[in-house]
Design an enzyme around this catalytic site. Structure first.
Site, PDB file in Angstrom:
ATOM      1  N   ASP A  10      16.031  20.505 -48.347  1.00  0.00           N
ATOM      2  CA  ASP A  10      14.628  21.108 -48.504  1.00  0.00           C
ATOM      3  C   ASP A  10      15.062  22.475 -48.680  1.00  0.00           C
ATOM      4  O   ASP A  10      15.450  23.229 -48.253  1.00  0.00           O
ATOM      5  CB  ASP A  10      14.135  20.991 -46.466  1.00  0.00           C
ATOM      6  CG  ASP A  10      12.972  21.678 -46.352  1.00  0.00           C
ATOM      7  OD1 ASP A  10      12.351  22.480 -47.266  1.00  0.00           O
ATOM      8  OD2 ASP A  10      12.374  21.495 -45.103  1.00  0.00           O
ATOM      9  N   ASP A  34       5.177  22.733 -53.093  1.00  0.00           N
ATOM     10  CA  ASP A  34       4.438  24.003 -53.007  1.00  0.00           C
ATOM     11  C   ASP A  34       4.265  23.899 -51.715  1.00  0.00           C
ATOM     12  O   ASP A  34       3.563  24.888 -51.320  1.00  0.00           O
ATOM     13  CB  ASP A  34       3.154  23.186 -54.259  1.00  0.00           C
ATOM     14  CG  ASP A  34       2.621  24.530 -54.387  1.00  0.00           C
ATOM     15  OD1 ASP A  34       2.800  25.565 -54.263  1.00  0.00           O
ATOM     16  OD2 ASP A  34       1.198  24.150 -55.434  1.00  0.00           O
ATOM     17  N   TYR A 125       3.803  14.798 -60.451  1.00  0.00           N
ATOM     18  CA  TYR A 125       3.504  14.935 -62.379  1.00  0.00           C
ATOM     19  C   TYR A 125       4.222  13.822 -62.525  1.00  0.00           C
ATOM     20  O   TYR A 125       4.171  13.583 -64.225  1.00  0.00           O
ATOM     21  CB  TYR A 125       3.562  16.863 -62.276  1.00  0.00           C
ATOM     22  CG  TYR A 125       2.414  17.682 -62.130  1.00  0.00           C
ATOM     23  CD1 TYR A 125       1.604  17.522 -61.316  1.00  0.00           C
ATOM     24  CD2 TYR A 125       3.002  19.061 -62.373  1.00  0.00           C
ATOM     25  CE1 TYR A 125       0.452  18.322 -61.663  1.00  0.00           C
ATOM     26  CE2 TYR A 125       2.030  19.974 -63.011  1.00  0.00           C
ATOM     27  CZ  TYR A 125       1.161  19.434 -61.613  1.00  0.00           C
ATOM     28  OH  TYR A 125       0.375  20.388 -61.445  1.00  0.00           O
TER      29      TYR A 125
HETATM   30  N1  AR6 Z   1      12.287  20.981 -50.704  1.00  0.00           N
HETATM   31  C1  AR6 Z   1      12.658  20.738 -52.287  1.00  0.00           C
HETATM   32  N2  AR6 Z   1      11.995  19.445 -52.876  1.00  0.00           N
HETATM   33  C2  AR6 Z   1      11.093  18.299 -52.550  1.00  0.00           C
HETATM   34  C3  AR6 Z   1      10.065  19.335 -51.250  1.00  0.00           C
HETATM   35  C4  AR6 Z   1      11.422  20.426 -50.192  1.00  0.00           C
HETATM   36  N3  AR6 Z   1      10.528  20.484 -49.095  1.00  0.00           N
HETATM   37  N4  AR6 Z   1       9.976  18.433 -50.569  1.00  0.00           N
HETATM   38  C5  AR6 Z   1       9.507  17.681 -52.159  1.00  0.00           C
HETATM   39  N5  AR6 Z   1      10.523  18.277 -52.627  1.00  0.00           N
HETATM   40  P1  AR6 Z   1       5.932  17.821 -56.410  1.00  0.00           P
HETATM   41  P2  AR6 Z   1       5.751  18.052 -59.200  1.00  0.00           P
HETATM   42  C6  AR6 Z   1      10.691  17.400 -54.055  1.00  0.00           C
HETATM   43  O1  AR6 Z   1       4.871  16.869 -56.308  1.00  0.00           O
HETATM   44  O2  AR6 Z   1       5.586  16.656 -59.592  1.00  0.00           O
HETATM   45  C7  AR6 Z   1       1.807  20.254 -56.001  1.00  0.00           C
HETATM   46  O3  AR6 Z   1       0.651  19.562 -55.302  1.00  0.00           O
HETATM   47  C8  AR6 Z   1      10.191  16.384 -54.407  1.00  0.00           C
HETATM   48  O4  AR6 Z   1      10.414  14.732 -53.867  1.00  0.00           O
HETATM   49  O5  AR6 Z   1       6.313  19.042 -54.949  1.00  0.00           O
HETATM   50  O6  AR6 Z   1       6.084  19.086 -59.930  1.00  0.00           O
HETATM   51  C9  AR6 Z   1       1.544  21.092 -57.336  1.00  0.00           C
HETATM   52  O7  AR6 Z   1       0.301  22.080 -56.122  1.00  0.00           O
HETATM   53  C10 AR6 Z   1       9.981  15.793 -55.874  1.00  0.00           C
HETATM   54  O8  AR6 Z   1      10.776  15.527 -56.522  1.00  0.00           O
HETATM   55  O9  AR6 Z   1       5.903  18.160 -57.684  1.00  0.00           O
HETATM   56  C11 AR6 Z   1       1.158  21.267 -58.277  1.00  0.00           C
HETATM   57  O10 AR6 Z   1       0.090  20.460 -58.088  1.00  0.00           O
HETATM   58  C12 AR6 Z   1       9.625  17.613 -56.185  1.00  0.00           C
HETATM   59  O11 AR6 Z   1       9.594  17.793 -55.030  1.00  0.00           O
HETATM   60  C13 AR6 Z   1       2.041  19.085 -58.378  1.00  0.00           C
HETATM   61  O12 AR6 Z   1       2.160  19.040 -56.582  1.00  0.00           O
HETATM   62  C14 AR6 Z   1       8.770  17.638 -56.929  1.00  0.00           C
HETATM   63  O13 AR6 Z   1       7.376  17.273 -56.284  1.00  0.00           O
HETATM   64  C15 AR6 Z   1       3.349  19.781 -59.157  1.00  0.00           C
HETATM   65  O14 AR6 Z   1       3.653  18.307 -58.843  1.00  0.00           O
END
Ligand code: AR6
Length: 173
Positions: A10, A34, A125
């Site tokens: 995390d 986020d 995304y």
């Molecule tokens: N720590 C590290 N990585 C994480 C965590 C965490 N606590 N939680 C999730 N991930 P995403 P995106 C990973 O969906 O695709 C939001 O709503 C997850 O497994 O968070 O860039 C924003 O506001 C994945 O591999 O971001 C935007 O609207 C990675 O983080 C949208 O999502 C990115 O997944 C952005 O989408």
């Protein structure tokens, strides 16, 4: 030259000068990483985001902005916006490269020595994880070869698939 570290877990728990948030153009929070960052960091982060929005109206895809880390162990959060993946023919690779590069440049401008990245765009995304990992690693390696400020970049993988992909890519060097 700076070093690269790989951890699984995390990102909100990471003690670094800055952690990167995979935000959206509104900077008003969301799901995924986020949501986790705003929950763990508290309302100060959103207050800073609101000021940025008032000043420049959000953050374009591929760009980055910096706020306090609030209650997080990290001093700063660098919010970047990765591309939503469609066909792969809408400049997604270049935009993902820009998201990493602009985050690193902003880090260096703010005297950030250690920075942690999540796997931008590979969740909500839908960017293909293998392609995204290759872009992330190459962008970071190229940047570290030419800058003196950033000393350590930590890739923080949440899921097993991303963690294995990064293990393979980083073992190649
Ligand atoms: N720590 C590290 N990585 C994480 C965590 C965490 N606590 N939680 C999730 N991930 P995403 P995106 C990973 O969906 O695709 C939001 O709503 C997850 O497994 O968070 O860039 C924003 O506001 C994945 O591999 O971001 C935007 O609207 C990675 O983080 C949208 O999502 C990115 O997944 C952005 O989408």
């Amino acid at each position: 030259m700076g070093t690269i570290e790989l951890v699984q877990g995390d990102i909100t728990k990471i003690k670094a000068d800055a952690i990167v948030n995979a935000a959206n153009t509104s900077l008003m929070g969301g799901g995924g990483v986020d949501g986790a960052i705003h929950r763990a960091g508290g309302p100060e982060i959103l207050e800073d985001c609101r000021k940025i929005v008032a000043r420049q109206g959000g953050c374009k895809t591929g760009q980055a902005v910096i706020t306090t880390g609030g209650k997080l162990p990290a001093k700063y959060v660098i919010h970047t916006v990765g591309p939503v993946y469609n066909s792969g023919k809408r400049g997604e690779d270049e935009l993902l490269h820009s998201a990493y590069l602009n985050s690193l440049k902003l880090a260096a401008e703010n005297d950030v020595h250690t920075i942690a990245f999540p796997n931008i765009s590979t969740g909500i995304y839908h960017f293909p994880k293998d392609k995204a990992a290759a872009i992330a690693v190459k962008t970071v390696q190229d940047f570290l070869a030419h800058n003196d400020v950033v000393e350590k970049v930590i890739f923080v993988c949440f899921d097993d698939e991303n963690f294995s992909l990064y293990q393979e890519l980083l073992a190649q060097k």
